[in-house]
Design a protein around this motif. Structure first.
Motif, PDB file in Angstrom:
ATOM      1  N   UNK A  58       0.861  -1.172   0.000  1.00 17.46           N
ATOM      2  CA  UNK A  58       0.000   0.000   0.000  1.00 17.46           C
ATOM      3  C   UNK A  58       0.898   1.223   0.000  1.00 17.46           C
ATOM      4  N   UNK A  59       0.716   2.081  -0.998  1.00 19.03           N
ATOM      5  CA  UNK A  59       1.445   3.335  -1.075  1.00 19.03           C
ATOM      6  C   UNK A  59       0.425   4.455  -0.975  1.00 19.03           C
ATOM      7  N   UNK A  60       0.634   5.358  -0.016  1.00 13.60           N
ATOM      8  CA  UNK A  60      -0.310   6.454   0.221  1.00 13.60           C
ATOM      9  C   UNK A  60       0.342   7.768  -0.203  1.00 13.60           C
ATOM     10  N   UNK A  61      -0.381   8.534  -0.996  1.00 16.50           N
ATOM     11  CA  UNK A  61       0.089   9.826  -1.504  1.00 16.50           C
ATOM     12  C   UNK A  61      -0.915  10.918  -1.116  1.00 16.50           C
ATOM     13  N   UNK A  62      -0.450  12.133  -0.995  1.00 16.64           N
ATOM     14  CA  UNK A  62      -1.375  13.263  -1.009  1.00 16.64           C
ATOM     15  C   UNK A  62      -1.705  13.480  -2.481  1.00 16.64           C
ATOM     16  N   UNK A  63      -2.935  13.842  -2.786  1.00 20.28           N
ATOM     17  CA  UNK A  63      -3.332  13.971  -4.190  1.00 20.28           C
ATOM     18  C   UNK A  63      -2.509  14.997  -4.966  1.00 20.28           C
ATOM     19  N   UNK A  97       5.475   9.559  -2.145  1.00 19.23           N
ATOM     20  CA  UNK A  97       4.538   8.894  -1.238  1.00 19.23           C
ATOM     21  C   UNK A  97       4.704   9.364   0.207  1.00 19.23           C
ATOM     22  N   UNK A  98       3.581   9.427   0.926  1.00 18.76           N
ATOM     23  CA  UNK A  98       3.612   9.722   2.360  1.00 18.76           C
ATOM     24  C   UNK A  98       4.044   8.497   3.151  1.00 18.76           C
ATOM     25  N   UNK A  99       3.616   7.323   2.681  1.00 16.10           N
ATOM     26  CA  UNK A  99       4.013   6.070   3.347  1.00 16.10           C
ATOM     27  C   UNK A  99       3.890   4.922   2.374  1.00 16.10           C
ATOM     28  N   UNK A 145       3.371  -4.963   5.139  1.00 18.41           N
ATOM     29  CA  UNK A 145       2.827  -5.982   6.045  1.00 18.41           C
ATOM     30  C   UNK A 145       1.311  -5.992   5.931  1.00 18.41           C
ATOM     31  N   UNK A 146       0.754  -7.169   5.737  1.00 23.65           N
ATOM     32  CA  UNK A 146      -0.689  -7.306   5.519  1.00 23.65           C
ATOM     33  C   UNK A 146      -1.497  -6.633   6.629  1.00 23.65           C
ATOM     34  N   UNK A 147      -1.070  -6.801   7.867  1.00 26.60           N
ATOM     35  CA  UNK A 147      -1.812  -6.211   8.991  1.00 26.60           C
ATOM     36  C   UNK A 147      -1.813  -4.684   8.908  1.00 26.60           C
ATOM     37  N   UNK A 148      -0.672  -4.093   8.534  1.00 19.41           N
ATOM     38  CA  UNK A 148      -0.589  -2.635   8.402  1.00 19.41           C
ATOM     39  C   UNK A 148      -1.451  -2.140   7.245  1.00 19.41           C
ATOM     40  N   UNK A 149      -1.426  -2.881   6.132  1.00 19.68           N
ATOM     41  CA  UNK A 149      -2.246  -2.517   4.978  1.00 19.68           C
ATOM     42  C   UNK A 149      -3.717  -2.564   5.367  1.00 19.68           C
ATOM     43  N   UNK A 157      -6.397  12.132  -0.393  1.00 14.62           N
ATOM     44  CA  UNK A 157      -5.338  11.125  -0.483  1.00 14.62           C
ATOM     45  C   UNK A 157      -5.618  10.092  -1.563  1.00 14.62           C
ATOM     46  N   UNK A 158      -4.530   9.504  -2.041  1.00 17.05           N
ATOM     47  CA  UNK A 158      -4.587   8.446  -3.033  1.00 17.05           C
ATOM     48  C   UNK A 158      -3.894   7.225  -2.427  1.00 17.05           C
ATOM     49  N   UNK A 159      -4.606   6.104  -2.426  1.00 16.68           N
ATOM     50  CA  UNK A 159      -4.130   4.854  -1.837  1.00 16.68           C
ATOM     51  C   UNK A 159      -3.930   3.850  -2.973  1.00 16.68           C
ATOM     52  N   UNK A 160      -2.676   3.533  -3.288  1.00 14.36           N
ATOM     53  CA  UNK A 160      -2.358   2.568  -4.337  1.00 14.36           C
ATOM     54  C   UNK A 160      -2.143   1.208  -3.680  1.00 14.36           C
ATOM     55  N   UNK A 161      -3.060   0.277  -3.941  1.00 12.56           N
ATOM     56  CA  UNK A 161      -3.042  -1.034  -3.299  1.00 12.56           C
ATOM     57  C   UNK A 161      -2.642  -2.086  -4.332  1.00 12.56           C
TER      58      UNK A 161
END
Length: 181
Positions: A4-9, A15-17, A21-25, A121-125
């Motif tokens: 999971x990659x999280x961006x501000x739009x 990326x912000x993060x 790890x599956x649990x974190x995602x 935010x944009x969440x790339x999974x």
């Protein structure tokens, strides 16, 4: 590996993060109403398995989801680099859109990139084999299967018509990273 990659739009290059790890995602996506889980087949699936064989291998989990969320239709989509409509299908899913129902996908094999646009935010999974993602109805998103697709996914729908999208007209999807092959 799922990620999971999280961006501000406003920052598609930074990326912000990045989580692997599956649990974190699952926790991070759960905070914005998106379900992410790992499933295992109750029976081995052979390459080239029929739709019925794939569904039978995951019958318990499918029945549980149908009971929980009222999904009426289940099917299997399978695409590879030899599919005659791979380019058209990729283009169809790459533009930002939303659905009037949840978009539920379980990856039996291969991978695909679901990118969700939620608030600012944009969440790339990056979903891979054994990943289940449930994108809530109304969530803006797009999907990239890559230039050389390879995936088998179980799809669950409330709508018997299957995949029905409403495109937003926003070009945001063109500014964010796509699935690298």
């Amino acid at each position: 590996m799922s990620s999971l990659t999280v961006y501000h739009q406003s920052s598609p290059d930074v990326p912000n993060k990045v989580l692997t790890h599956v649990e974190d995602i699952a926790t991070t996506l759960g905070e914005v109403g998106v379900r992410f889980e790992r499933w295992q087949a109750s029976a081995p699936i052979q390459p080239g398995a029929s739709q019925d064989e794939v569904i039978a291998a995951y019958r318990g989990q499918i029945d549980q989801l149908k009971a929980e969320r009222g999904y009426a239709t289940v099917d299997v989509i399978s695409l590879d680099r030899k599919h005659p409509q791979k380019d058209e299908l990729r283009a169809k899913f790459l533009d930002e859109h939303r659905h009037g129902e949840d978009e539920v996908r379980f990856f039996v094999a291969g991978r695909g990139l679901f990118t969700l646009h939620i608030d600012d935010y944009v969440y790339a999974v990056l979903c891979e084999k054994n990943d289940l993602i449930s994108v809530p109805a109304g969530t803006r998103h797009w999907f990239d299967m890559g230039e050389f697709p390879h995936f088998v996914a179980i799809r669950l729908f409330n709508n018997p018509e299957g995949w029905v999208a409403s495109f937003t007209g926003d070009d945001i999807a063109s500014r964010f990273p796509r699935l690298e092959d």
